[in-house]
Design a protein around this motif. Structure first.
Motif, mmCIF file in Angstrom:
data_model
loop_
_atom_site.group_PDB
_atom_site.id
_atom_site.type_symbol
_atom_site.label_atom_id
_atom_site.label_comp_id
_atom_site.label_asym_id
_atom_site.label_seq_id
_atom_site.Cartn_x
_atom_site.Cartn_y
_atom_site.Cartn_z
ATOM 1 N N LEU A 39 0.864 -1.170 0.000
ATOM 2 C CA LEU A 39 0.000 0.000 0.000
ATOM 3 C C LEU A 39 0.904 1.224 0.000
ATOM 4 O O LEU A 39 1.778 1.341 0.856
ATOM 5 N N ARG A 40 0.723 2.105 -0.985
ATOM 6 C CA ARG A 40 1.550 3.303 -1.103
ATOM 7 C C ARG A 40 0.653 4.535 -1.065
ATOM 8 O O ARG A 40 -0.383 4.585 -1.720
ATOM 9 N N VAL A 41 1.060 5.561 -0.327
ATOM 10 C CA VAL A 41 0.368 6.852 -0.312
ATOM 11 C C VAL A 41 0.911 7.665 -1.476
ATOM 12 O O VAL A 41 2.125 7.760 -1.670
ATOM 13 N N VAL A 42 0.000 8.236 -2.280
ATOM 14 C CA VAL A 42 0.406 9.070 -3.417
ATOM 15 C C VAL A 42 -0.379 10.377 -3.408
ATOM 16 O O VAL A 42 -1.524 10.418 -2.968
ATOM 17 N N ALA A 43 0.260 11.425 -3.901
ATOM 18 C CA ALA A 43 -0.388 12.739 -3.971
ATOM 19 C C ALA A 43 -1.277 12.812 -5.198
ATOM 20 O O ALA A 43 -0.960 12.260 -6.242
ATOM 21 N N ASP A 44 -2.399 13.477 -5.051
ATOM 22 C CA ASP A 44 -3.345 13.707 -6.134
ATOM 23 C C ASP A 44 -3.831 15.153 -5.974
ATOM 24 O O ASP A 44 -3.935 15.629 -4.842
ATOM 25 N N PRO A 45 -4.123 15.844 -7.048
ATOM 26 C CA PRO A 45 -4.608 17.223 -6.905
ATOM 27 C C PRO A 45 -5.852 17.335 -6.012
ATOM 28 O O PRO A 45 -6.094 18.386 -5.417
ATOM 29 N N LEU A 46 -6.620 16.269 -5.883
ATOM 30 C CA LEU A 46 -7.836 16.303 -5.070
ATOM 31 C C LEU A 46 -7.641 15.754 -3.661
ATOM 32 O O LEU A 46 -8.581 15.719 -2.873
ATOM 33 N N GLY A 47 -6.451 15.281 -3.341
ATOM 34 C CA GLY A 47 -6.193 14.748 -2.007
ATOM 35 C C GLY A 47 -5.250 13.553 -2.046
ATOM 36 O O GLY A 47 -4.595 13.293 -3.046
ATOM 37 N N ILE A 48 -5.216 12.830 -0.964
ATOM 38 C CA ILE A 48 -4.331 11.666 -0.841
ATOM 39 C C ILE A 48 -5.029 10.436 -1.414
ATOM 40 O O ILE A 48 -6.202 10.178 -1.149
ATOM 41 N N ARG A 49 -4.281 9.666 -2.195
ATOM 42 C CA ARG A 49 -4.787 8.410 -2.769
ATOM 43 C C ARG A 49 -3.958 7.263 -2.208
ATOM 44 O O ARG A 49 -2.838 7.461 -1.739
ATOM 45 N N TYR A 50 -4.532 6.079 -2.281
ATOM 46 C CA TYR A 50 -3.861 4.864 -1.821
ATOM 47 C C TYR A 50 -3.691 3.937 -3.006
ATOM 48 O O TYR A 50 -4.655 3.572 -3.664
ATOM 49 N N ARG A 51 -2.447 3.571 -3.270
ATOM 50 C CA ARG A 51 -2.125 2.732 -4.418
ATOM 51 C C ARG A 51 -1.846 1.303 -3.946
ATOM 52 O O ARG A 51 -1.009 1.077 -3.076
#
Length: 86
Positions: A45-57
């Motif tokens: 599980l990786r935390v990634v930045a998104d213009p709308l908030g935090i996403r989980y990959r």
């Protein structure tokens, strides 16, 4: 996907809380191993930045190449972990 992990501040992110039977073991600042109830690693599980908030990959390690393969990107950590169950 244009999301870059380098966009995230260099900091130790809090481990996401899960509702399922799996638990997380930290592997890096933005990365956790997803471990099932038998102790088997299901993926990462990786935390990634998104213009709308935090996403989980949700990712799986491909041993032959030594790279991570994307399973999917989700708004909730539980959804990303669920994708690794199959």
């Amino acid at each position: 996907m244009n999301t870059l992990i380098e966009n995230l501040p260099s900091m130790l992110w809090e481990t996401p809380a899960l509702r399922g039977p799996e638990h997380l073991e930290r592997a890096a600042d933005h990365l956790w191993r997803v471990v099932d109830e038998r102790g088997s690693i299901r993926g990462h599980l990786r935390v990634v930045a998104d213009p709308l908030g935090i996403r989980y990959r949700a990712e799986r390690l491909h041993l032959a190449s030594g790279t991570f393969r994307l399973v999917g990107e989700f708004w909730q950590a539980d959804d990303a972990v669920a994708a690794l169950r199959y």
